[in-house]
Every structure is written in structure tokens, then in C-alpha cells.
Design a protein around this motif. Structure first.
Motif: not given
Length: 133
Positions: A47-58, A73-80
């Protein structure tokens, strides 16, 4: 910030955390202050720090018993992802220990989309300084 979570009645049913040492330590502190048991904190390496699509799926692969999910988790993914929350998405930059709270009116995790959140609020340690001064 963990005390702020308790004060705002945002105690999660489940915390998903990156396996990074500092992030895992943060999740453990929050879990302790929120009086969660060990089964309520899970490692989410994809989920983190993966890309936003992967994170959202998780994030959206939760069982219906989970009503309130927290992600450490981590940025920039969670901020995105947080930038997409709500009917009027807007750029959001979560600082270290920042919290984005999003609320959806339906309970089916598989149907959640960031834009369908009815509310998104941000909270950060800087705003806490005024409370403790």
C-alpha cells in the motif's frame, strides 16, 4: 496527534502501516493510545509507498466489519490520494504526522472512490501547537 485522534473520536478499527521502521513505530504509538490490540495493526507493504492506484486498491479491499480505517504511510502517495477526496478535490500536502479524514455515506469498501467522500478534513501537528500553548 494520537491524543487528537482520541479527542476527535476517530479511533480506527484497523491501522494499515508501512513496514518502514519509523512509520511502524508511529502506528504502534497510535494503536497504544487508542487502546487497539495487535490484530488491529497490520503491515501493508504494497500500500505504501506504492503508486496511488495500488494503494487505493489495498485500502478498499476491507471486510465490511471495518468501518474506520487508518493508514500510516508515506508521501507523495498519501497526499495524492487525499487531494482527490471529496466532491471538490483540491491539492493537499500532508506534513509528517498529518491526518486526512475522509467520510463516505455508504459502507461498501469495494465501491469507494476518493471523489465520493462527503467530507475531507486535514489536521496536522502545527495546528496542535495552538492547543497546547
Amino acid at each position: 496527534m494520537a491524543m487528537r485522534i482520541v479527542h476527535r473520536d476517530l479511533i480506527p478499527d484497523l491501522i494499515l502501516a508501512s513496514p518502514a521502521e519509523r512509520t511502524w513505530a508511529t502506528a504502534s504509538i497510535v494503536a497504544g493510545i487508542c487502546e487497539l490490540d495487535g490484530k488491529q495493526v497490520r503491515c501493508a507493504p504494497r500500500a505504501v509507498p506504492g503508486d496511488t492506484r495500488t494503494t487505493w486498491r489495498v485500502l478498499t479491499r476491507r471486510d465490511l466489519g471495518v468501518k474506520h480505517l487508518m493508514v500510516c504511510g508515506h508521501n507523495p502517495g498519501l497526499s495524492q490520494i487525499a487531494s482527490r477526496f471529496g466532491p471538490k478535490p483540491q491539492p493537499r500536502d500532508l506534513p509528517t504526522a498529518g491526518i486526512a479524514t475522509a467520510i463516505w455515506s455508504h459502507a461498501d469498501w469495494t465501491k469507494l472512490q476518493p471523489e465520493t467522500a462527503s467530507l475531507c478534513e486535514l489536521d496536522d501537528p502545527e495546528s496542535m501547537a495552538d492547543l497546547w500553548a
